[in-house]
Scaffold this active site. Structure first.
Site, PDB file in Angstrom:
ATOM      1  N   LYS A  65      59.656  36.029  12.131  1.00  0.00           N
ATOM      2  CA  LYS A  65      59.805  35.523  13.500  1.00  0.00           C
ATOM      3  C   LYS A  65      58.803  34.392  13.700  1.00  0.00           C
ATOM      4  O   LYS A  65      57.626  34.517  13.384  1.00  0.00           O
ATOM      5  CB  LYS A  65      59.572  36.621  14.538  1.00  0.00           C
ATOM      6  N   GLN A 136      59.086  41.762  31.640  1.00  0.00           N
ATOM      7  CA  GLN A 136      58.881  42.922  30.771  1.00  0.00           C
ATOM      8  C   GLN A 136      58.949  44.242  31.521  1.00  0.00           C
ATOM      9  O   GLN A 136      59.344  45.269  30.950  1.00  0.00           O
ATOM     10  CB  GLN A 136      57.551  42.807  30.025  1.00  0.00           C
ATOM     11  N   ASP A 157      52.552  43.939  42.208  1.00  0.00           N
ATOM     12  CA  ASP A 157      52.395  42.651  41.543  1.00  0.00           C
ATOM     13  C   ASP A 157      51.602  41.754  42.482  1.00  0.00           C
ATOM     14  O   ASP A 157      51.735  41.875  43.711  1.00  0.00           O
ATOM     15  CB  ASP A 157      53.767  42.036  41.236  1.00  0.00           C
ATOM     16  N   ARG A 159      52.197  38.882  43.036  1.00  0.00           N
ATOM     17  CA  ARG A 159      53.252  38.159  43.757  1.00  0.00           C
ATOM     18  C   ARG A 159      54.143  39.204  44.420  1.00  0.00           C
ATOM     19  O   ARG A 159      54.948  39.849  43.755  1.00  0.00           O
ATOM     20  CB  ARG A 159      54.066  37.308  42.798  1.00  0.00           C
ATOM     21  N   GLY A 217      50.336  44.423  28.432  1.00  0.00           N
ATOM     22  CA  GLY A 217      50.032  43.020  28.717  1.00  0.00           C
ATOM     23  C   GLY A 217      49.065  42.323  27.782  1.00  0.00           C
ATOM     24  O   GLY A 217      49.237  41.145  27.478  1.00  0.00           O
ATOM     25  N   ALA A 218      48.016  43.019  27.328  1.00  0.00           N
ATOM     26  CA  ALA A 218      47.002  42.359  26.497  1.00  0.00           C
ATOM     27  C   ALA A 218      47.600  41.962  25.150  1.00  0.00           C
ATOM     28  O   ALA A 218      48.077  42.811  24.405  1.00  0.00           O
ATOM     29  CB  ALA A 218      45.804  43.280  26.296  1.00  0.00           C
ATOM     30  N   ASP A 219      47.568  40.658  24.865  1.00  0.00           N
ATOM     31  CA  ASP A 219      48.155  40.175  23.611  1.00  0.00           C
ATOM     32  C   ASP A 219      47.300  39.087  22.972  1.00  0.00           C
ATOM     33  O   ASP A 219      47.793  38.245  22.238  1.00  0.00           O
ATOM     34  CB  ASP A 219      49.577  39.669  23.839  1.00  0.00           C
ATOM     35  N   LYS A 223      41.744  39.538  26.560  1.00  0.00           N
ATOM     36  CA  LYS A 223      42.650  40.082  27.571  1.00  0.00           C
ATOM     37  C   LYS A 223      42.437  41.592  27.708  1.00  0.00           C
ATOM     38  O   LYS A 223      42.235  42.293  26.726  1.00  0.00           O
ATOM     39  CB  LYS A 223      44.105  39.788  27.218  1.00  0.00           C
ATOM     40  N   SER A 290      50.061  48.450  23.058  1.00  0.00           N
ATOM     41  CA  SER A 290      51.153  47.726  22.402  1.00  0.00           C
ATOM     42  C   SER A 290      50.785  46.264  22.202  1.00  0.00           C
ATOM     43  O   SER A 290      50.475  45.562  23.164  1.00  0.00           O
ATOM     44  CB  SER A 290      52.420  47.823  23.261  1.00  0.00           C
TER      45      SER A 290
END
Length: 322
Positions: A65, A136, A157, A159, A217-219, A223, A290
């Site tokens: 990928k 997500q 959120d 937002r 979320g942490a990637d 983060k 994840s």
């Protein structure tokens, strides 16, 4: 020989969430048993973003990928993330297919969350909290719906419009849902965090005994979404220890010495394969960290490719003079 080309629209029509969950669960299991290859991601870093190469070999296929992350792209009318998958035959190296992997990246990430909760959350979980209601969150919800009888969703959120939209989506599917402050959304049986935050958005005192958290979320380095005090008292399960240490939810806590890699209980594959225990009591807090693995991408690409062949979907191109 010809290579199959599959567009995003075609890919979306060729794989379901159920198929993705089955593929991802098996990919995790095979990896834990040493029956899959997955070298580390390779990064090309630019001023305005990066590109990542993610190779893997399992289930009779090899794949790569090639995916970007350019946060400023929406201002240029382009998506932040765009991905392609090249699927090859391990026997000959021939490129069997080139396909969109943007959709399947979101799909396999959601699938992983559903699988993790299946093994780590309390079986009677019914109240689900969502911190972050972007794309997500919807994929996480769809995976979780296939594992649990969801009685209530609490959505937060930054937002409010995004949270309201997510609530409407839930209600349209017969799920009781409401927009809540982050603290209230965190008081649940299963908490899903899908934000790009660099400082904790979930405080330790908000999380009750018995909660399972999908930390999605942490990637990347720096983060984090969870108060490190949560990590210190939780059973932590990661998708891959090296990736989690580098850029997953645990990366900040590990780099600061708050926790060590020895505090990670297991990989999700080890739990699935029965090599390590999952949840052992109704009181413990569990976390799935994840980061997203190339084995997931190849596993779902296999499903897409084989379904495309059986349904005669896609176009073919001859790349080589052979």
């Amino acid at each position: 020989m010809e290579t199959l080309i599959l567009t995003q629209e075609e890919v979306e029509s060729l794989i379901s969430m159920d198929e993705a969950m089955n593929a991802v669960e098996e990919a995790f299991r095979l990896y834990a048993l040493g029956k899959a290859q997955m070298p580390p991601k390779v990064y090309l870093e630019f001023e305005k973003g990066d590109l990542r190469a993610m190779p893997a070999h399992l289930m009779g296929y090899a794949g790569l990928k090639w995916v970007n992350s350019h946060p400023g792209n929406p201002d240029k009318g382009l998506p932040t993330v765009m991905a392609l998958m090249i699927l090859n035959s391990p026997e000959t190296g021939f490129p069997l297919a080139v396909m969109d992997a943007t959709y399947t990246t979101s799909l396999r990430t959601g699938a992983a969350g559903g699988i993790a909760a299946k093994y780590l959350a309390r079986k009677n979980s019914s109240v689900f909290g969502f911190i972050g209601c972007g794309t997500q969150a919807y994929f996480q919800l769809e995976a979780l719906r296939r594992v649990f009888d969801i009685g209530e969703v609490k959505a937060y959120d930054v937002r409010e419009k995004a949270a309201k939209k997510f609530v409407s989506y839930c209600e349209d599917r017969g799920i009781s849902a409401s927009v809540q402050p982050a603290e209230e959304a965190s008081r649940c049986d299963v908490l899903v965090t899908t934000t790009p935050s660099r400082k904790p958005v979930v405080k330790a005192e908000w999380v009750e005994e018995g909660t399972h958290i999908n930390a999605i979320g942490a990637d990347g380095p720096g983060k984090q979404e969870l108060d490190v005090e949560i990590l210190k008292k939780a059973k932590i399960v990661v998708d891959d220890l090296e990736q989690a240490k580098h850029g997953g939810e645990i990366n900040v806590a590990v780099s600061k010495g708050v926790i060590g890699v020895e505090d990670v209980h297991a990989t999700i594959g080890e739990v699935i394969a029965g090599l390590k225990d999952g949840r052992e009591s109704d009181e413990e807090i569990t976390i799935f960290d994840s980061t997203g693995l190339a084995i997931q991408d190849v596993a779902v690409a296999k499903v897409v490719y084989e379904n495309a062949l059986s349904k005669n979907v896609g176009s073919k191109i001859k790349f080589f003079r052979i």
